[in-house]
Design an enzyme around this catalytic site. Sequence first.
Site: not given
Ligand SMILES: NC(=O)N[C@@H](CC(=O)O)C(=O)O
Ligand SMILES: [Zn+2]
Ligand SMILES: [Zn+2]
Length: 350
Positions: A15, A137
């Site tokens: 991300h 996911h």
């Molecule tokens: N992994 C997480 O806890 N958060 C991720 C989203 C995701 O990958 O599920 C995010 O975008 O913050």
């Molecule tokens: Zn993620």
């Molecule tokens: Zn995720």
Amino acid sequence: MTELTLTRPDDWHVHLRDGPALVDTCADMARYFGRAIVMPNLTPPVTTVAAAIAYRDRIVAAMTGLPRQFEPLMTLYLTDQTDAAEIRRAADSECVHAVKLYPAGATTNSEAGVADLESLFPTLEAMETADLPLLIHGEVTDPLVDIFDREKIFIDRYLVPIVQRFPGLRVVLEHITTADAVDFVSTAPATVAATITAHHLLLNRNDMLVGGIRPHYYCLPILKRNSHQQALVRAACSGSRKFFLGTDSAPHSTANKETACGCAGCYTAHAAIELYAEVFEAADALPALEGFAAHFGPDFYKLPRNTDTITLRKNSWQIPVSRAMGDSHLTPLRAGEQAYWQVVDQGRPV
Ligand SMILES: NC(=O)N[C@@H](CC(=O)O)C(=O)O
Ligand SMILES: [Zn+2]
Ligand SMILES: [Zn+2]
């Protein structure tokens, strides 16, 4: 072993966020990763090829002036409205490499995700025909299902039927957290693979909850018990081509993590391969790191492996307590503590 040279790694799940944060998240990724699969859960989400191209341009612009750059591989965010025509446009584009399924409400910025999976079967069929991978996911959102069981129940309720119904569809179960996911992926056909994060290899729920609650270890899917962590380590170190590196580095500001209702996500892009190396060393499996970090991902995505190398050395260094994230700041994983491997040669600039 105190020094390790491996094919340049890629990150198959990250991300980067958007806006001013991009300069900082991209700088971390660009240190040594060759490519990265960029998650589309922005607000608003990246649901069209046009939006993915525009997002890629913003990422590339954010890397201006860096000593080297990584190649962003874009993804589309699947919604109940995504149609076969958009899938074909994505498959024909140079830009989009996969489509991401978030069950609606499962995680950060998933509100626009999929509420009715079965009605999307024509879209999945178009992906199968176009050979465009589906990234998942894998957690149910059923309020009656305990948060620690949500991955396993997703596999039973949704993933098994999807894999059966679309035998040609390549599927990546993202950021797996359980022995159940390891077993499912290991025995599934070659079309099914999984990414594993550094934090799920390094930590279990005791690390998050014993002796005080550690919000910077809170992510989704949530950390599980130690026996699941051990199953993930065995899978990552096994040399199986079905398991590869995806950091799920997910930045949130320190203020949004350290609050009464903190956001889910761990930031690891500041020390990603360094943290993975620690796990593989502890498992006496350092030679297996290269396949996991640099070979099995591109093989699955049908892309060439990187041809140059990076070198890590066993050397302690202190992880900063805080890092800039655009006009805000974040707390990186293991802030203020030691990392034990260091990248000493990042390879050729590109
Ligand atoms: N992994 C997480 O806890 N958060 C991720 C989203 C995701 O990958 O599920 C995010 O975008 O913050
Ligand atoms: Zn993620
Ligand atoms: Zn995720």
